[in-house]
Design a protein around this motif. Structure first.
Motif, PDB file in Angstrom:
ATOM      1  N   GLY A   1      37.021  34.905  34.992  1.00 21.32           N
ATOM      2  CA  GLY A   1      37.746  35.571  36.060  1.00 21.32           C
ATOM      3  C   GLY A   1      36.858  35.890  37.252  1.00 21.32           C
ATOM      4  O   GLY A   1      37.252  35.693  38.409  1.00 21.32           O
ATOM      5  N   THR A   2      35.650  36.377  36.978  1.00 23.75           N
ATOM      6  CA  THR A   2      34.706  36.676  38.055  1.00 23.75           C
ATOM      7  C   THR A   2      34.395  35.421  38.862  1.00 23.75           C
ATOM      8  O   THR A   2      34.346  35.451  40.103  1.00 23.75           O
ATOM      9  CB  THR A   2      33.415  37.260  37.475  1.00 23.75           C
ATOM     10  OG1 THR A   2      33.720  38.456  36.746  1.00 23.75           O
ATOM     11  CG2 THR A   2      32.412  37.592  38.578  1.00 23.75           C
ATOM     12  N   ALA A   3      34.203  34.315  38.159  1.00 26.30           N
ATOM     13  CA  ALA A   3      33.909  33.048  38.841  1.00 26.30           C
ATOM     14  C   ALA A   3      35.088  32.591  39.694  1.00 26.30           C
ATOM     15  O   ALA A   3      34.904  32.166  40.845  1.00 26.30           O
ATOM     16  CB  ALA A   3      33.555  31.980  37.809  1.00 26.30           C
ATOM     17  N   ILE A   4      36.281  32.676  39.146  1.00 29.51           N
ATOM     18  CA  ILE A   4      37.472  32.249  39.899  1.00 29.51           C
ATOM     19  C   ILE A   4      37.634  33.091  41.161  1.00 29.51           C
ATOM     20  O   ILE A   4      37.844  32.560  42.264  1.00 29.51           O
ATOM     21  CB  ILE A   4      38.732  32.363  39.013  1.00 29.51           C
ATOM     22  CG1 ILE A   4      38.695  31.314  37.899  1.00 29.51           C
ATOM     23  CG2 ILE A   4      40.001  32.196  39.857  1.00 29.51           C
ATOM     24  CD1 ILE A   4      39.808  31.462  36.883  1.00 29.51           C
ATOM     25  N   GLY A   5      37.555  34.409  41.016  1.00 28.34           N
ATOM     26  CA  GLY A   5      37.682  35.284  42.177  1.00 28.34           C
ATOM     27  C   GLY A   5      36.610  35.025  43.213  1.00 28.34           C
ATOM     28  O   GLY A   5      36.886  35.014  44.420  1.00 28.34           O
TER      29      GLY A   5
ATOM     30  N   TRP B   1      37.263  46.178  36.134  1.00 27.22           N
ATOM     31  CA  TRP B   1      36.274  45.625  35.207  1.00 27.22           C
ATOM     32  C   TRP B   1      36.212  46.432  33.908  1.00 27.22           C
ATOM     33  O   TRP B   1      36.094  45.870  32.821  1.00 27.22           O
ATOM     34  CB  TRP B   1      34.898  45.568  35.856  1.00 27.22           C
ATOM     35  CG  TRP B   1      34.513  44.176  36.259  1.00 27.22           C
ATOM     36  CD1 TRP B   1      34.550  43.046  35.494  1.00 27.22           C
ATOM     37  CD2 TRP B   1      34.026  43.763  37.536  1.00 27.22           C
ATOM     38  NE1 TRP B   1      34.118  41.952  36.207  1.00 27.22           N
ATOM     39  CE2 TRP B   1      33.785  42.361  37.474  1.00 27.22           C
ATOM     40  CE3 TRP B   1      33.764  44.415  38.727  1.00 27.22           C
ATOM     41  CZ2 TRP B   1      33.302  41.624  38.541  1.00 27.22           C
ATOM     42  CZ3 TRP B   1      33.279  43.687  39.792  1.00 27.22           C
ATOM     43  CH2 TRP B   1      33.054  42.301  39.698  1.00 27.22           C
ATOM     44  N   ILE B   2      36.301  47.744  34.029  1.00 29.04           N
ATOM     45  CA  ILE B   2      36.266  48.580  32.829  1.00 29.04           C
ATOM     46  C   ILE B   2      37.465  48.271  31.938  1.00 29.04           C
ATOM     47  O   ILE B   2      37.342  48.198  30.710  1.00 29.04           O
ATOM     48  CB  ILE B   2      36.245  50.071  33.219  1.00 29.04           C
ATOM     49  CG1 ILE B   2      34.878  50.429  33.837  1.00 29.04           C
ATOM     50  CG2 ILE B   2      36.515  50.954  32.000  1.00 29.04           C
ATOM     51  CD1 ILE B   2      34.822  51.819  34.431  1.00 29.04           C
ATOM     52  N   ALA B   3      38.632  48.077  32.545  1.00 33.03           N
ATOM     53  CA  ALA B   3      39.821  47.735  31.772  1.00 33.03           C
ATOM     54  C   ALA B   3      39.612  46.435  31.008  1.00 33.03           C
ATOM     55  O   ALA B   3      40.034  46.292  29.854  1.00 33.03           O
ATOM     56  CB  ALA B   3      41.032  47.618  32.695  1.00 33.03           C
TER      57      ALA B   3
ATOM     58  N   ALA C   1      42.386  37.899  34.953  1.00 30.57           N
ATOM     59  CA  ALA C   1      43.032  38.324  36.193  1.00 30.57           C
ATOM     60  C   ALA C   1      42.373  39.575  36.762  1.00 30.57           C
ATOM     61  O   ALA C   1      42.141  39.670  37.979  1.00 30.57           O
ATOM     62  CB  ALA C   1      44.521  38.566  35.941  1.00 30.57           C
ATOM     63  N   ALA C   2      42.051  40.542  35.906  1.00 31.04           N
ATOM     64  CA  ALA C   2      41.459  41.797  36.374  1.00 31.04           C
ATOM     65  C   ALA C   2      40.078  41.574  36.977  1.00 31.04           C
ATOM     66  O   ALA C   2      39.741  42.131  38.033  1.00 31.04           O
ATOM     67  CB  ALA C   2      41.377  42.799  35.221  1.00 31.04           C
ATOM     68  N   SER C   3      39.267  40.755  36.332  1.00 33.48           N
ATOM     69  CA  SER C   3      37.916  40.507  36.845  1.00 33.48           C
ATOM     70  C   SER C   3      37.954  39.670  38.119  1.00 33.48           C
ATOM     71  O   SER C   3      37.136  39.869  39.026  1.00 33.48           O
ATOM     72  CB  SER C   3      37.047  39.838  35.778  1.00 33.48           C
ATOM     73  OG  SER C   3      37.659  38.669  35.282  1.00 33.48           O
ATOM     74  N   ALA C   4      38.916  38.740  38.220  1.00 32.00           N
ATOM     75  CA  ALA C   4      39.064  37.963  39.460  1.00 32.00           C
ATOM     76  C   ALA C   4      39.444  38.888  40.613  1.00 32.00           C
ATOM     77  O   ALA C   4      38.915  38.763  41.730  1.00 32.00           O
ATOM     78  CB  ALA C   4      40.121  36.874  39.271  1.00 32.00           C
TER      79      ALA C   4
END
Length: 307
Positions: A224-228, A262-264, A277-280
């Motif tokens: 997700g981080t990478a996609i965002g 991110w915590i979630a 989705a949340a990290s993106a």
């Protein structure tokens, strides 16, 4: 005469050493690295011209490093040392709770995630930031890498081989990342995010094969981080570099929202798809916040002109 009583020693010398290295290891914690890079990304351009691009690249480096560590840990599945350097219950309550968190030994041990993260992030900052003397930057980065890595052995959550492997892995990732993410003396953070995404997919496959649920969730966060990061930087990269620094109140709001997402994801309250989705969204908020600062600045100028 009454005998003089000797002063009570609250913390022994070995305990004091562990406490000191617990604070040092904090510098390599994922949340600390994320907060530090976010602050550099938002406020750094006020002091260093290339701070925003370098910070974005180092977030990409961190994503790549954590994904690579995840893949190796899932593949090797070597338990951590079954030791603790001190009993946190014997320390003052606040310090004891902090130390207990830093010597928690869940998960796998090889290679050290702290050593890898310290190498890619602080090494990347030392190599790429154009502030101060190059030799001093290198020395500071090397000192942080060594101290953070050493702290993992002092806290007895890693073996020496783990931290050596982490530093070697981090150095290789910097070399590969710069080969991919730099061309014609220009840095391309989106390429680093994409590389981190590929590594996260590999880590996801290895974690699924080994049946490691926690590592599956971490891989989802990496993806997700990478996609965002890729989508945001490719759409707005030039504008983000030119945008003004973020004010402190706006940075606090952005950190609270992105951190909450991110915590979630890390807390496991979301399924893997939700964690993606949340990290993106979280990295998108971090990267896009300077545009909000730009809009506020333009609105302020418009109001001044109209007045």
């Amino acid at each position: 005469m009454l005998p003089l009583s000797s002063p009570t020693v609250l913390v022994s010398a070995p305990e004091l050493l562990v406490i000191a290295f617990a604070f040092i290891t904090l510098l390599g914690d994922a949340w600390f690295v994320l907060v530090g890079l976010s602050v550099l990304y938002w406020i750094g351009p006020r002091y260093v011209d290339d701070a925003r691009t370098v910070a974005a690249v180092c977030v990409g480096f961190a994503t790549l490093g954590l994904a690579a560590v995840l893949a190796f840990k899932s593949a090797t599945a070597i338990p951590r040392p079954a030791m603790t350097p001190v009993d946190p219950a014997g320390l003052p309550p606040v310090i004891g709770s902090f130390v207990a968190g830093e010597i928690e030994s869940d998960g796998f041990t090889f290679p050290s995630g702290h050593a890898t993260a310290a190498t890619v992030v602080y090494g990347g900052l030392g190599l790429l930031l154009s502030v101060g003397r190059k030799r001093l930057r290198y020395l500071l980065a090397a000192s942080l890498i060594v101290l953070i890595s050493l702290s993992r052995v002092v806290l007895e959550v890693h073996y020496p081989r783990d931290i050596i492997a982490g530093m070697v892995l981090g150095s290789l990732l910097i070399a590969v990342g710069l080969a991919v993410g730099r061309s014609n003396d220009r840095l391309h953070p989106d390429r680093l995010f994409a590389l981190g995404g590929v590594a996260s997919v590999v880590g996801l496959g290895v974690a699924l094969q080994g049946g490691h649920a926690e590592e599956v969730l971490q891989a989802a966060i990496g993806i997700g981080t990478a996609i965002g990061g890729v989508l945001t930087w490719r759409a707005f990269g030039d504008r983000l570099v030119a945008a003004p620094p973020v004010s402190l109140p706006l940075a606090v709001v952005g950190l609270a929202v992105a951190g909450g997402l991110w915590i979630a994801g890390y807390a496991g309250v979301l399924p893997a798809v939700g964690a993606v989705a949340a990290s993106a969204a979280a990295v998108g908020i971090i990267l896009l916040l300077p545009l909000a600062a730009e809009r506020r600045k333009k609105s302020g100028k418009t109001e001044t002109v109209e007045a």
